[in-house]
Design a protein around this motif. Structure first.
Motif, PDB file in Angstrom:
ATOM      1  N   ASP A   1       0.753   1.030  -4.169  1.00 39.39           N
ATOM      2  CA  ASP A   1      -0.448   1.845  -4.400  1.00 39.39           C
ATOM      3  C   ASP A   1      -0.220   3.334  -4.193  1.00 39.39           C
ATOM      4  N   GLU A   2       0.646   3.673  -3.251  1.00 37.09           N
ATOM      5  CA  GLU A   2       0.920   5.102  -3.032  1.00 37.09           C
ATOM      6  C   GLU A   2       1.810   5.586  -4.179  1.00 37.09           C
ATOM      7  N   PRO A   3       1.312   6.521  -4.998  1.00 37.19           N
ATOM      8  CA  PRO A   3       2.060   6.880  -6.204  1.00 37.19           C
ATOM      9  C   PRO A   3       3.259   7.766  -5.906  1.00 37.19           C
ATOM     10  N   TRP A   4       4.156   7.873  -6.847  1.00 41.13           N
ATOM     11  CA  TRP A   4       5.233   8.856  -6.773  1.00 41.13           C
ATOM     12  C   TRP A   4       5.404   9.484  -8.144  1.00 41.13           C
TER      13      TRP A   4
ATOM     14  N   PRO B   1       0.804  -1.225   0.000  1.00 36.80           N
ATOM     15  CA  PRO B   1       0.000   0.000   0.000  1.00 36.80           C
ATOM     16  C   PRO B   1       0.841   1.282   0.000  1.00 36.80           C
ATOM     17  N   THR B   2       1.940   1.325   0.746  1.00 33.07           N
ATOM     18  CA  THR B   2       2.635   2.605   0.914  1.00 33.07           C
ATOM     19  C   THR B   2       4.102   2.517   0.523  1.00 33.07           C
ATOM     20  N   ARG B   3       4.691   3.694   0.330  1.00 29.52           N
ATOM     21  CA  ARG B   3       6.113   3.726  -0.022  1.00 29.52           C
ATOM     22  C   ARG B   3       6.959   3.320   1.181  1.00 29.52           C
ATOM     23  N   ASN B   4       6.557   3.819   2.364  1.00 33.25           N
ATOM     24  CA  ASN B   4       7.315   3.435   3.563  1.00 33.25           C
ATOM     25  C   ASN B   4       7.288   1.929   3.761  1.00 33.25           C
TER      26      ASN B   4
ATOM     27  N   THR C   1      12.748  10.106  -3.388  1.00 33.58           N
ATOM     28  CA  THR C   1      12.576  11.487  -2.935  1.00 33.58           C
ATOM     29  C   THR C   1      11.946  11.463  -1.536  1.00 33.58           C
ATOM     30  N   GLY C   2      12.613  12.113  -0.612  1.00 37.40           N
ATOM     31  CA  GLY C   2      12.071  12.146   0.744  1.00 37.40           C
ATOM     32  C   GLY C   2      12.488  10.960   1.595  1.00 37.40           C
ATOM     33  N   VAL C   3      13.154   9.985   0.985  1.00 38.41           N
ATOM     34  CA  VAL C   3      13.643   8.851   1.776  1.00 38.41           C
ATOM     35  C   VAL C   3      15.057   9.203   2.256  1.00 38.41           C
ATOM     36  N   ASP C   4      15.319   8.964   3.533  1.00 40.77           N
ATOM     37  CA  ASP C   4      16.625   9.312   4.092  1.00 40.77           C
ATOM     38  C   ASP C   4      17.637   8.218   3.728  1.00 40.77           C
ATOM     39  N   THR C   5      18.219   8.358   2.541  1.00 40.98           N
ATOM     40  CA  THR C   5      19.091   7.289   2.030  1.00 40.98           C
ATOM     41  C   THR C   5      20.380   7.164   2.838  1.00 40.98           C
ATOM     42  N   GLU C   6      20.840   8.287   3.346  1.00 38.78           N
ATOM     43  CA  GLU C   6      22.092   8.231   4.124  1.00 38.78           C
ATOM     44  C   GLU C   6      21.939   7.335   5.338  1.00 38.78           C
ATOM     45  N   THR C   7      20.840   7.564   6.057  1.00 38.01           N
ATOM     46  CA  THR C   7      20.598   6.738   7.232  1.00 38.01           C
ATOM     47  C   THR C   7      20.443   5.275   6.853  1.00 38.01           C
ATOM     48  N   LEU C   8      19.706   5.073   5.753  1.00 40.02           N
ATOM     49  CA  LEU C   8      19.491   3.698   5.296  1.00 40.02           C
ATOM     50  C   LEU C   8      20.810   3.015   5.003  1.00 40.02           C
TER      51      LEU C   8
END
Ligand code: SF4
Lengths: 709, 184
Positions: free
Chosen positions: B177-180, B20-23, B55-62
């Motif tokens: 489902d959550e678009p980008w 359902p979501t990007r997260n 976009t908006g995902v904290d890639t550094e932390t990941l």
């Protein structure tokens, strides 16, 4: 046939690995292809491909230029190579100039066509094939034996040996493991290579785009990892527009491998960035190498409709027996014979064209709608025109027009005067009637030809008249079929006449490339039969039928007998094969099948000529059932029985193998009778059943049904 | 559309997951990395090609949280990666295919070199077939249009279907489902 080819055929037939691989393949292919095409209008798709590629053939220079401009506008370098030499030189010069030492390649038949790897090697450049099949045959030092599955002829044991040698480690024959070995071995090569060479399956002119269709993923790496990408593309790969590519993308995977789409399709337009931020160098070599000559040839320009799916190989009864190496050149099978004739010399195709039995399966399955057997015949015709027929051929084929003499000669052959018969004139007579081959029991030549028998069948005077065209088989070997035809028509209130001036239908002459002799037959028969006094011309032989109904008009046009064409068309219009006429008569209630069921189980063999040239296949089934028989379809009911007229004499081994498979399929139905429309097939199948001691009886439809009305 | 897409993709051995979501999708990917033992070691890395999904995902932390995971895709990293993650622009229902403008080389490296390819697709971008796609995406705009249908395969040895020859042997499709925002 030259000795080399005969040896190759013998080897292929004697190779069980090849035989098993091809048998498994043919059976699986038909199923997966049919499934992949579910819900697709194949005829419409063929038309789309034919339209796009037909346009390219008609405007080749213009479309080539459009592609060049578009691709260059996007930053690619485009070189149009007129010859194989020009293509090789361009690529070699480029490689040397850029200091290329190693090249990785994805599968490209065009590069096989010009023997690019050998050429690069001579200049100190190592080319490595990365398509698994190509790599295997490359390691084995062989040629591809199939356009789509290059190593189909190899067993896993052989592959394991090759790989073991290559990596210096003893490997098992576990296929997934072998595949992994290839992946590891080739991975490094991709990273080391200075240049990637690919082909393309489609080249879109309006956008300058290359389309690559693959399953393994090697083409993606070939186009991505090295800094230079060279695409070697035959001119026939062009399509005018982006949307034209959709039709080919729909047909190619379905026809080639029974897939809805291959794992990867890449559309490349101009150079793409590499990971150090620079742009790649993209060179597109558009190769002519006689393709523009083909485009200018009225007959052969249809080869531009070929999408190289190889389905014509996959259904070819000859290819499926001998595999690809027998063809001796890069392109194999039916279309391969045609391409070889052009890319090499016409003469190199002399032996190849003789492999074609003319069954027409390829034409039916080809997504480009190419008349492959017709083009092979055209090669034969041109060879005959150029080289002339060998004397005995000509004498034999000419003789066939003289029915009295043919009967005498066949009779002599039957009486065992074989030394005279074997290599002399008779070799090219309808000799399959004469009992000269060892593999089958053959019908004896009738002491009295049908034309004599007919004189004793009193004809009722009726309002409607049918002229009966007997053909050589009924005339000389099967008067009983002739009688059945006549009696059936009489029952429907039709008077039968037997025009005395009729002669051989000309199919054999035409099939041997002797178009002028065939046309001579056509002219005589048209004169004999086209008279307005008859309502129908009835034919009980599928091959004769194909000539009278379908081939004469074109044959006459091709041989400068334009004036006879209208009469040929008139004749065609009133010509019926036995089954179609009987079906019509039943429908009109002029023939009434006796009531009652349970006459027994019948399986029906579709003669190639009836099914694919004339289009008769439903009618015989309908009338067999209407007459109270149970119909049991056999597997591969429309696969050739192997007779093919003189083919059975010239290629007797292949012919007998085809027959063997047919007999098994017949046996498996458990029917009492196998019926067919063609006395030629009857010779083959009846002889085979008799030899194998089968209980199943082979019958012409007319014989089977005559007493059921 | 999704159902047909899923059936067809599974028929060619792709794995299809609906999220359902990007997260939630990021979590799904991280779980898969963990279960595949992604680590900072040759052959065990993971590469995630940059794209608007992130976009908006904290890639550094990941990247710090998952040793071996890199968002800077190079040839060498992709070569040593067990898993590659890329986003796709379109799905094709009738063939179960994924399509993307892969002009950027990272997209190609991450989707062709590793053993496992995780493909991220917004659920509202599934089209019927190739003709429908041709209305949306054309070579005029994209130098490298890639179609991916199932994992890499071959039948070149005795016609035995074998998965994973030069490309990935697993294709894991996340339909989200959550678009980008997608550019092409
Ligand atoms: S001739 Fe027809 S069937 Fe044969 S490879 Fe070409 S397109 Fe395919």
């Amino acid at each position: 046939m030259n000795r080399k080819m005969q040896t190759a055929i013998d080897q292929a037939i004697g190779n069980p690995v090849l035989g098993n691989a091809l048998t498994r393949f043919r059976e699986a292919y038909v199923v997966s292809r049919a499934k992949a095409y579910e819900g697709i209008d194949f005829t419409a798709l063929k038309e789309q491909i034919a339209a796009a590629r037909g346009h390219v053939a008609d405007h080749l220079a213009e479309v080539t230029e459009t592609f060049k401009k578009a691709a260059e506008a996007r930053g690619a370098k485009v070189f149009v190579a007129r010859s194989a030499q020009e293509a090789r030189d361009y690529i070699t010069a480029l490689a040397r100039d850029r200091g290329v030492r190693t090249v990785v390649k994805s599968k490209s038949m065009a590069s096989e066509e010009i023997h690019l790897n050998e050429h690069l090697k001579k200049h100190g450049i190592q080319a490595c094939e990365t398509d698994l099949g190509e790599w295997i045959i490359h390691l084995a030092g062989q040629r591809p034996s199939h356009m789509v599955l290059p190593a189909i002829h190899m067993a896993k044991e052989e592959v394991s040996d090759l790989f073991s040698k290559e990596i210096g480690e003893r490997l098992s024959t576990d296929i997934p493991r072998l595949v992994k070995v290839a992946r590891n071995a080739l991975r490094e090569k991709f990273f080391e290579a200075d240049m990637g060479i690919s082909g393309a399956n489609i080249a879109i002119a309006e956008t300058g785009t290359l389309v690559l269709v693959t399953n393994e993923g090697n083409a993606r790496l070939v186009c991505t990892l090295p800094k230079i990408h060279v695409a070697l593309v035959g001119l026939e790969k062009l399509v005018p527009t982006y949307t034209d590519a959709a039709a080919i993308l729909t047909a190619l995977p379905r026809s080639a491998t029974g897939q809805l789409l291959t794992s990867y399709v890449s559309m490349i337009t101009g150079p793409t960035p590499t990971d150090d931020g620079t742009l790649k160098e993209l060179h597109i070599v558009l190769m002519d190498n006689r393709r523009s000559d083909m485009a200018r040839d009225e007959k052969f320009k249809q080869t531009f409709k070929c999408i190289r799916c190889a389905s014509c190989l996959n259904v070819c009864p000859v290819y499926l027996l001998v595999g690809g190496h027998v063809f001796g050149h890069v392109y194999t099978g039916g279309i391969g014979t045609i391409l070889t004739a052009w890319f090499n010399e016409l003469k190199t195709a002399d032996d190849l064209q003789a492999l074609c039995i003319g069954c027409g399966r390829c034409k039916e399955i080809c997504p480009g709608g190419i008349d492959i057997p017709g083009l092979i015949l055209e090669i034969r015709r041109r060879l005959v025109e150029k080289e002339g027929l060998p004397f005995v051929y000509k004498a034999g084929l000419t003789l066939m027009k003289n029915r009295g003499l043919v009967h005498k000669l066949l009779w002599a052959a039957k009486l065992g005067q074989k030394p005279f018969a074997r290599d002399g004139y008779i070799r090219h007579l309808p000799l399959f009637l004469a009992g000269l081959t060892e593999h089958r029991s053959l019908p004896t030549i009738a002491r009295e030809p049908f034309s004599e028998v007919f004189k004793r069948i009193a004809q009722p005077a009726c309002k409607e008249k049918a002229a009966f065209f007997t053909g050589c088989s009924i005339e000389f070997a099967f008067p009983r079929i002739g009688e059945a035809v006549v009696r059936t028509l009489n029952k429907a209130g039709i008077e039968v006449v037997l025009p005395a001036a009729q002669t051989c239908c000309g199919t054999a002459q035409r099939a041997n490339g002797a178009f002028d002799l065939a046309a001579g037959c056509a002219v005589d028969n048209i004169k004999a039969l086209a008279a307005d006094t008859v309502d129908y011309v009835v034919v009980a032989c599928a091959s004769c039928m194909s000539s009278l109904k379908k081939e004469y008009p074109q044959l006459l046009k091709d041989t400068n007998h334009q004036d006879c064409v209208p009469d040929a068309e008139k004749l065609a219009a009133k010509t019926y094969d036995f089954s179609s006429l009987v079906k019509k008569l039943i429908h009109e209630k002029r023939l009434t099948p006796k009531t009652g069921h349970g006459h027994g189980k019948v399986t029906y063999h579709d003669s190639c000529h009836a099914r694919r040239l004339v289009g008769t296949w439903r009618e015989p089934r309908d009338i067999i059932q209407a007459c109270g028989y149970e119909l049991a379809e056999m597997y591969e009911c429309d696969t050739c029985c192997g007779l093919g007229g003189t083919y059975t004499v010239k290629q007797s081994d292949l012919s007998m193998r085809m027959l063997k498979r047919k007999l098994k399929n017949i046996e498996d139905t458990g029917a009492q009778y196998v019926a067919m429309e063609c006395p030629g097939c009857l010779v083959q199948i009846d002889g085979g059943l008799d030899q194998s001691g089968s209980k199943i009886k082979a019958r012409h439809v007319a014989e089977l049904l005559v007493d059921q009305f | 559309m999704f159902d047909l897409f899923k059936t067809r993709a599974q028929a060619v051995s792709a794995e299809v997951h609906r999220l359902p979501t990007r997260n939630g999708t990021v979590d799904f990917v991280l779980n898969l990395l963990a279960s595949e033992k992604v680590a900072d070691a040759a052959g065990f890395g993971a590469v995630w090609a940059n794209g608007s999904f992130l976009t908006g995902v904290d890639t550094e932390t990941l990247a710090r949280k998952v040793p071996g995971l890199s968002f800077a895709v190079t040839r060498e990293r992709a070569k040593e990666a067990r898993i590659g993650i890329t986003q796709m622009d379109w799905g094709l229902a009738n063939t179960g295919s994924l399509v993307a403008d892969q002009t950027a080389v990272e997209q190609r490296l991450a989707s062709s070199l590793p053993w496992i390819h995780i493909a991220l697709l917004p659920s509202n971008r599934i089209l019927a077939d190739i003709p429908a796609l041709m209305q949306k995406l054309s070579p005029d705009k994209a130098a490298y249009i890639a179609f991916i249908t199932g994992p890499s395969r071959t039948a070149d040895i005795e016609r035995v279907l074998t998965i994973g020859v030069h490309g990935p042997e697993r294709l894991v499709i996340c339909v989200v489902d959550e678009p980008w925002e997608v550019n092409s």
